[in-house]
Design an enzyme around this catalytic site. Structure first.
Site, PDB file in Angstrom:
ATOM      1  CB  SER A 113      -0.887   0.010   1.257  1.00 54.89           C
ATOM      2  OG  SER A 113      -1.514   1.277   1.424  1.00 54.89           O
ATOM      3  CE1 TYR A 120      -4.208  -2.038   5.134  1.00 55.36           C
ATOM      4  CE2 TYR A 120      -3.492   0.221   4.756  1.00 55.36           C
ATOM      5  CZ  TYR A 120      -3.896  -1.004   4.267  1.00 55.36           C
ATOM      6  OH  TYR A 120      -4.000  -1.196   2.909  1.00 55.36           O
TER       7      TYR A 120
END
Length: 227
Positions: A117, A130
């Site tokens: 990501s 995350y």
């Protein structure tokens, strides 16, 4: 080319599975959630990985796309929630790589693509658990590439930016959030899952035969923007 795609029941994983199938790959789509044409797999369970490889035989590709994300500040996040993100996002990816390394047939080539990501580089508030997991995937990709080279296995990652999926639906339904994102992405728009699938296909294919240990940021230029 037979390829396992984890997280294949929805979002980017489903799009990768569909796109690779349309490009004549032999796709084995897996997920912990039930879905049509998707095998059940808990990516954080090592025995489940062994059973999968036993059932489907040798593979030449692996896409580690399974992942979770919740939002809460460090102060609010429980230890259990932090460890859950590490277990699914990082351990699940590591177990997939480990199993492929162990099951890989000598003399054959293979390719692993991990889905990271932009948050591996760009920290955002309320998602430290995350962010940490995706940063770990980028580093794991480099380390696995070094070890995989002598086995004939390339390991790379794709780091999506803002992509239109069920995971981002709540945020992308908020005009203020969309405006904020578009203002920071040089291409000025949210990405589509197919745009991640096509990069994944490239990294799986012989067209990228001299690329390993690399993370491609498919983010519309977001990580290049200093604002």
């Amino acid at each position: 080319m037979k390829v396992i795609v984890t997280g294949g029941a929805s979002g980017i994983g489903r799009e990768i599975s569909s796109y690779l199938t349309s490009e004549s790959f032999d796709v084995v789509s897996v997920d912990v959630q039930p879905a049509p044409n998707v095998l059940e797999l808990n990516v954080s369970d090592e025995e489940s990985w062994h059973e999968l490889f036993k059932a489907i035989g040798p593979v030449q590709g692996l896409v580690n796309c399974a992942g979770i994300r919740t939002r809460s500040t460090i102060k609010e996040t429980s230890l259990a929630e932090f460890e859950k993100h590490m277990k699914v996002n990082v351990t699940g990816t590591w177990l997939g790589i480990k199993t492929l390394f162990n099951e890989h047939e000598s003399g054959e080539s293979a390719s692993v693509v991990n889905i990271a990501s932009v948050n591996a580089l760009i920290a955002v508030p309320g998602q430290a658990h995350y962010v940490a997991s995706k940063g770990a995937i980028v580093s794991l990709t480099k380390a696995a590439a070094v070890e995989g080279a002598e086995l004939g296995i390339r390991v790379n990652a794709v780091a999506p930016g803002a992509i239109r999926t069920p995971m981002t639906a709540e945020r992308l339904n908020d005009p203020e959030q969309v405006s904020w994102l578009e203002g920071r992405v040089p291409l000025g728009r949210v990405g589509e899952p197919r745009e991640i699938a096509s990069v994944t296909k490239f990294l799986l294919s012989p067209e990228s035969s001299y690329i390993t240990g690399t993370t491609i940021f498919a983010d519309g230029g977001w990580t290049s923007n200093g604002v």
